[in-house]
Design a protein around this motif. Structure first.
Motif, PDB file in Angstrom:
ATOM      1  N   LEU A 320       0.829  -1.205   0.000  1.00  0.00           N
ATOM      2  CA  LEU A 320       0.000   0.000   0.000  1.00  0.00           C
ATOM      3  C   LEU A 320       0.865   1.258   0.000  1.00  0.00           C
ATOM      4  O   LEU A 320       1.827   1.357   0.766  1.00  0.00           O
ATOM      5  N   VAL A 321       0.515   2.218  -0.865  1.00  0.00           N
ATOM      6  CA  VAL A 321       1.191   3.517  -0.901  1.00  0.00           C
ATOM      7  C   VAL A 321       0.346   4.511  -0.101  1.00  0.00           C
ATOM      8  O   VAL A 321      -0.842   4.684  -0.379  1.00  0.00           O
ATOM      9  N   LEU A 322       0.957   5.153   0.899  1.00  0.00           N
ATOM     10  CA  LEU A 322       0.231   6.135   1.713  1.00  0.00           C
ATOM     11  C   LEU A 322       1.100   7.353   1.980  1.00  0.00           C
ATOM     12  O   LEU A 322       2.338   7.263   2.013  1.00  0.00           O
ATOM     13  N   ALA A 323       0.442   8.480   2.215  1.00  0.00           N
ATOM     14  CA  ALA A 323       1.155   9.693   2.601  1.00  0.00           C
ATOM     15  C   ALA A 323       1.846   9.477   3.948  1.00  0.00           C
ATOM     16  O   ALA A 323       1.346   8.743   4.804  1.00  0.00           O
ATOM     17  N   ASN A 324       2.988  10.127   4.148  1.00  0.00           N
ATOM     18  CA  ASN A 324       3.782   9.914   5.359  1.00  0.00           C
ATOM     19  C   ASN A 324       3.052  10.275   6.648  1.00  0.00           C
ATOM     20  O   ASN A 324       3.375   9.762   7.709  1.00  0.00           O
ATOM     21  N   GLY A 325       2.059  11.162   6.544  1.00  0.00           N
ATOM     22  CA  GLY A 325       1.334  11.550   7.750  1.00  0.00           C
ATOM     23  C   GLY A 325       0.691  10.376   8.457  1.00  0.00           C
ATOM     24  O   GLY A 325       0.512  10.389   9.684  1.00  0.00           O
ATOM     25  N   SER A 326       0.348   9.326   7.706  1.00  0.00           N
ATOM     26  CA  SER A 326      -0.296   8.155   8.307  1.00  0.00           C
ATOM     27  C   SER A 326       0.644   7.384   9.223  1.00  0.00           C
ATOM     28  O   SER A 326       0.195   6.575  10.038  1.00  0.00           O
ATOM     29  N   LEU A 327       1.947   7.620   9.110  1.00  0.00           N
ATOM     30  CA  LEU A 327       2.922   6.932   9.954  1.00  0.00           C
ATOM     31  C   LEU A 327       2.931   7.467  11.380  1.00  0.00           C
ATOM     32  O   LEU A 327       3.283   6.750  12.314  1.00  0.00           O
ATOM     33  N   ILE A 346       1.615  -5.461  10.657  1.00  0.00           N
ATOM     34  CA  ILE A 346       2.573  -4.620   9.918  1.00  0.00           C
ATOM     35  C   ILE A 346       3.888  -5.378   9.756  1.00  0.00           C
ATOM     36  O   ILE A 346       4.594  -5.658  10.722  1.00  0.00           O
ATOM     37  N   GLU A 347       4.205  -5.703   8.505  1.00  0.00           N
ATOM     38  CA  GLU A 347       5.411  -6.487   8.238  1.00  0.00           C
ATOM     39  C   GLU A 347       6.595  -5.606   7.870  1.00  0.00           C
ATOM     40  O   GLU A 347       7.729  -5.895   8.258  1.00  0.00           O
ATOM     41  N   CYS A 348       6.335  -4.533   7.116  1.00  0.00           N
ATOM     42  CA  CYS A 348       7.445  -3.682   6.658  1.00  0.00           C
ATOM     43  C   CYS A 348       6.930  -2.293   6.326  1.00  0.00           C
ATOM     44  O   CYS A 348       5.811  -2.134   5.824  1.00  0.00           O
ATOM     45  N   ILE A 349       7.740  -1.288   6.643  1.00  0.00           N
ATOM     46  CA  ILE A 349       7.477   0.103   6.264  1.00  0.00           C
ATOM     47  C   ILE A 349       8.703   0.633   5.524  1.00  0.00           C
ATOM     48  O   ILE A 349       9.835   0.490   6.007  1.00  0.00           O
ATOM     49  N   ILE A 350       8.482   1.227   4.354  1.00  0.00           N
ATOM     50  CA  ILE A 350       9.586   1.773   3.550  1.00  0.00           C
ATOM     51  C   ILE A 350       9.340   3.251   3.290  1.00  0.00           C
ATOM     52  O   ILE A 350       8.310   3.625   2.714  1.00  0.00           O
ATOM     53  N   ALA A 351      10.258   4.096   3.719  1.00  0.00           N
ATOM     54  CA  ALA A 351      10.191   5.523   3.407  1.00  0.00           C
ATOM     55  C   ALA A 351      10.808   5.752   2.030  1.00  0.00           C
ATOM     56  O   ALA A 351      11.941   5.334   1.774  1.00  0.00           O
ATOM     57  N   ASP A 429      10.910  -5.121  17.311  1.00  0.00           N
ATOM     58  CA  ASP A 429       9.795  -5.872  17.879  1.00  0.00           C
ATOM     59  C   ASP A 429       8.740  -4.895  18.405  1.00  0.00           C
ATOM     60  O   ASP A 429       8.921  -3.672  18.374  1.00  0.00           O
ATOM     61  N   LEU A 430       7.657  -5.438  18.897  1.00  0.00           N
ATOM     62  CA  LEU A 430       6.542  -4.620  19.349  1.00  0.00           C
ATOM     63  C   LEU A 430       6.942  -3.686  20.482  1.00  0.00           C
ATOM     64  O   LEU A 430       6.509  -2.522  20.532  1.00  0.00           O
ATOM     65  N   GLU A 431       7.777  -4.161  21.390  1.00  0.00           N
ATOM     66  CA  GLU A 431       8.165  -3.334  22.535  1.00  0.00           C
ATOM     67  C   GLU A 431       8.896  -2.076  22.093  1.00  0.00           C
ATOM     68  O   GLU A 431       8.682  -0.994  22.646  1.00  0.00           O
ATOM     69  N   GLU A 432       9.758  -2.214  21.091  1.00  0.00           N
ATOM     70  CA  GLU A 432      10.496  -1.036  20.620  1.00  0.00           C
ATOM     71  C   GLU A 432       9.558  -0.049  19.937  1.00  0.00           C
ATOM     72  O   GLU A 432       9.690   1.168  20.108  1.00  0.00           O
ATOM     73  N   ILE A 433       8.608  -0.554  19.149  1.00  0.00           N
ATOM     74  CA  ILE A 433       7.631   0.326  18.487  1.00  0.00           C
ATOM     75  C   ILE A 433       6.766   1.014  19.543  1.00  0.00           C
ATOM     76  O   ILE A 433       6.431   2.198  19.408  1.00  0.00           O
ATOM     77  N   LYS A 434       6.427   0.283  20.599  1.00  0.00           N
ATOM     78  CA  LYS A 434       5.627   0.849  21.686  1.00  0.00           C
ATOM     79  C   LYS A 434       6.361   2.010  22.354  1.00  0.00           C
ATOM     80  O   LYS A 434       5.752   3.024  22.715  1.00  0.00           O
ATOM     81  N   ILE A 439       4.500   5.099  16.574  1.00  0.00           N
ATOM     82  CA  ILE A 439       4.822   5.862  15.365  1.00  0.00           C
ATOM     83  C   ILE A 439       5.721   4.989  14.489  1.00  0.00           C
ATOM     84  O   ILE A 439       6.643   4.335  14.987  1.00  0.00           O
ATOM     85  N   LEU A 440       5.470   4.993  13.186  1.00  0.00           N
ATOM     86  CA  LEU A 440       6.153   4.060  12.285  1.00  0.00           C
ATOM     87  C   LEU A 440       7.118   4.738  11.313  1.00  0.00           C
ATOM     88  O   LEU A 440       7.503   4.132  10.310  1.00  0.00           O
ATOM     89  N   THR A 441       7.523   5.951  11.571  1.00  0.00           N
ATOM     90  CA  THR A 441       8.466   6.641  10.688  1.00  0.00           C
ATOM     91  C   THR A 441       9.803   5.910  10.694  1.00  0.00           C
ATOM     92  O   THR A 441      10.465   5.821  11.746  1.00  0.00           O
ATOM     93  N   PRO A 442      10.269   5.366   9.560  1.00  0.00           N
ATOM     94  CA  PRO A 442      11.498   4.573   9.541  1.00  0.00           C
ATOM     95  C   PRO A 442      12.717   5.282  10.126  1.00  0.00           C
ATOM     96  O   PRO A 442      13.549   4.646  10.785  1.00  0.00           O
ATOM     97  N   GLY A 443      12.828   6.605   9.877  1.00  0.00           N
ATOM     98  CA  GLY A 443      13.993   7.337  10.381  1.00  0.00           C
ATOM     99  C   GLY A 443      14.178   7.237  11.886  1.00  0.00           C
ATOM    100  O   GLY A 443      15.311   7.298  12.396  1.00  0.00           O
TER     101      GLY A 443
END
Length: 492
Positions: A320-327, A346-351, A429-434, A439-443
């Motif tokens: 899926l292609v989405l605007a960065n704001g959704s991250l 969520i398997e992968c996010i690519i900026a 892993d989930l704990e780090e994302i938590k 927030i899913l911004t790759p940077g």
């Protein structure tokens, strides 16, 4: 005449018209002519085969349907159009041919423009375009069965270049679709695009499976498109590429009138309109699609995402292609995103880098959602913002090497062999994302790429930089004095 020369001739003729029609009007005329000539040539080839057989079946419609060829009635054949090339009736002749073809081939109903006879179209100039198709010999493209589909695709690309910003809603850059398909790695199943635009996802999907020698019979294709002009183009595009895609008999709103309500897809590829506000919030409060929460009224990003998740099979995947704001959006979107993350989808996010679209646009990312992840409880983040090559002053493309690197990185992640690379990729892993508030911004995860050591010792470097700084300060003081003296001379 090869494909490139043929396309150049079309656009030279358009340019010589001195803007008599808009680029969008020319797009409709040219693409409809290409499709009409394609149908005519396919028919004539089969017609001649039946004549040669001498059994008298050349006007038996079933003899064409059995070979997946559309029957062209006598009054709609290219021979008649050619005779009227420079007649004032040329536009009417084409419109009539299109109506006759649609009437006898129900699957083509309503896909032609049938506007060639309108007064705004200069009939002499239309004749010049028709003549280009008259003068191409069948021997120019007989060795290449993809001649007309390649011409169609190349012309689409050229028109979208010319349209610029206006094209961004209709056209997903090919390099982005290649990333989606190379990561999804399809083998067999149902393929769905709920906002299929002009059908580009299906075309690139088909090219991928052809390159891997995967039979097209392994797949079935489904789509939907709300805009009628884009729906027509999608029909033309998929048919000329010999793809059987069910996108309905008319254009329709995916949220308000789902044409495939019971569909469970194995692969979903989509580039929905970014941050769409009028998506049906008031009418769709009770929809069974909102498993993770009702999307906000003014933004459809997570409405699209949940619609797609709803249509996934137990083994299904989404690109899926989405605007960065959704991250990183908060409030309702943030809670929906958190729920989807906690459900381990969520398997992968690519900026992605900027300038991949014909309009300047907003930064976008790719989301990969999987109902059956190989790496349970883990998400791969890739920062590809530095990738791509500028192909013009305003446009960037991801190269095949870029796409291969991204795909190989994902494959290693699936296999459990990927090592984190600072500034490029990281498995979390989930704990780090938590810890990052979901927030899913790759940077945030991959960090900054370490600077390369230039081999100059720190003390030596500091001495050089300090000397340069003092020189600049001296120059600054000298300039300040000159300004003061000039002001004094002017009496200030």
């Amino acid at each position: 005449m090869n494909e490139s020369e043929f396309v150049d001739l079309i656009f030279d003729t358009i340019n010589d018209s001195h803007g008599k029609l808009s680029i969008d009007e020319y797009k409709t005329i040219v693409l409809n002519l290409i499709f009409l000539k394609y149908l005519s040539d396919e028919f004539e080839k089969r017609y001649q085969e039946l004549l040669d057989e001498g059994e008298g079946f050349e006007d038996d419609i079933d003899e064409y349907i059995s070979e997946n060829i559309f029957y062209i009635p006598p009054e709609a054949r290219w021979e008649l159009i050619s005779k009227k090339t420079y007649s004032e009736e040329n536009g009417y002749t084409i419109d009539n041919a299109m109506r006759l073809i649609e009437n006898i081939n129900r699957s083509l109903k309503c896909i032609f423009s049938k506007d060639f006879g309108k007064p705004e179209i200069d009939k002499k100039h239309l004749g010049e375009l028709i003549d280009i198709f008259n003068n191409i010999s069948s021997t120019d493209y007989l060795p290449n069965e993809k001649f007309w589909s390649n011409i169609f695709e190349t012309c689409l690309y050229r028109f979208f270049q010319a349209e610029g910003k206006k094209s961004s809603e209709s056209y997903t850059p090919i390099s982005i679709i290649k990333v989606l398909v190379n990561i999804l790695k399809p083998k067999a199943g149902r393929v769905y695009d709920p906002c299929c635009g002009i059908g580009g996802m299906f075309i690139q999907f088909n090219k991928f499976i052809e390159s891997k020698n995967i039979p097209i019979q392994n797949f079935s294709f489904y789509g939907q498109e709300v805009n009628n002009d884009r729906w027509k183009l999608s029909k033309l595009n998929t048919i000329i590429h010999k793809l059987d895609v069910d996108i309905g008999d008319y254009s329709s709103d995916t949220f308000r009138q789902d044409l495939h309500p019971s569909l469970k897809s194995d692969y979903i590829l989509a580039n929905p309109k970014f941050n769409m506000d009028k998506w049906g919030f008031d009418e769709l409060q009770d929809s069974n699609m909102w498993k993770y929460g009702i999307p906000p009224k003014g933004n459809a990003n997570f409405a699209w995402m949940q619609h797609m998740i709803h249509h996934l099979s137990p083994q299904g995947k989404i690109g899926l292609v989405l605007a960065n704001g959704s991250l990183s959006s908060a409030s309702k979107e943030g809670k929906i995103r958190q729920a989807i993350i906690e459900d381990d989808l969520i398997e992968c996010i690519i900026a992605l880098p900027t300038q991949l679209f014909y309009s300047e646009g907003i930064p976008v990312s790719l989301w990969f959602i999987n109902k059956n992840k190989k790496q349970k409880g883990k998400t791969l983040f890739i920062d590809a913002r530095e990738m791509g090559t500028m192909v013009s002053r305003k446009l960037r493309e991801l190269t095949d090497e870029d796409i291969d690197l991204i795909a190989d990185t994902f494959t290693k992640f699936e296999e459990g062999t990927l090592e984190d690379e600072k500034g490029f990729c990281k498995v979390c892993d989930l704990e780090e994302i938590k810890k990052h508030d979901f927030i899913l911004t790759p940077g945030r995860y991959v960090g900054f790429k370490p600077e390369e050591d230039d081999g100059i010792p720190f003390k030596e470097k500091m001495k050089e930089l300090t000397t340069e700084l003092y020189e600049l300060m001296d120059e600054s003081e000298e300039l300040n004095n000159k300004i003061k003296n000039t002001l004094n001379e002017l009496g200030f």
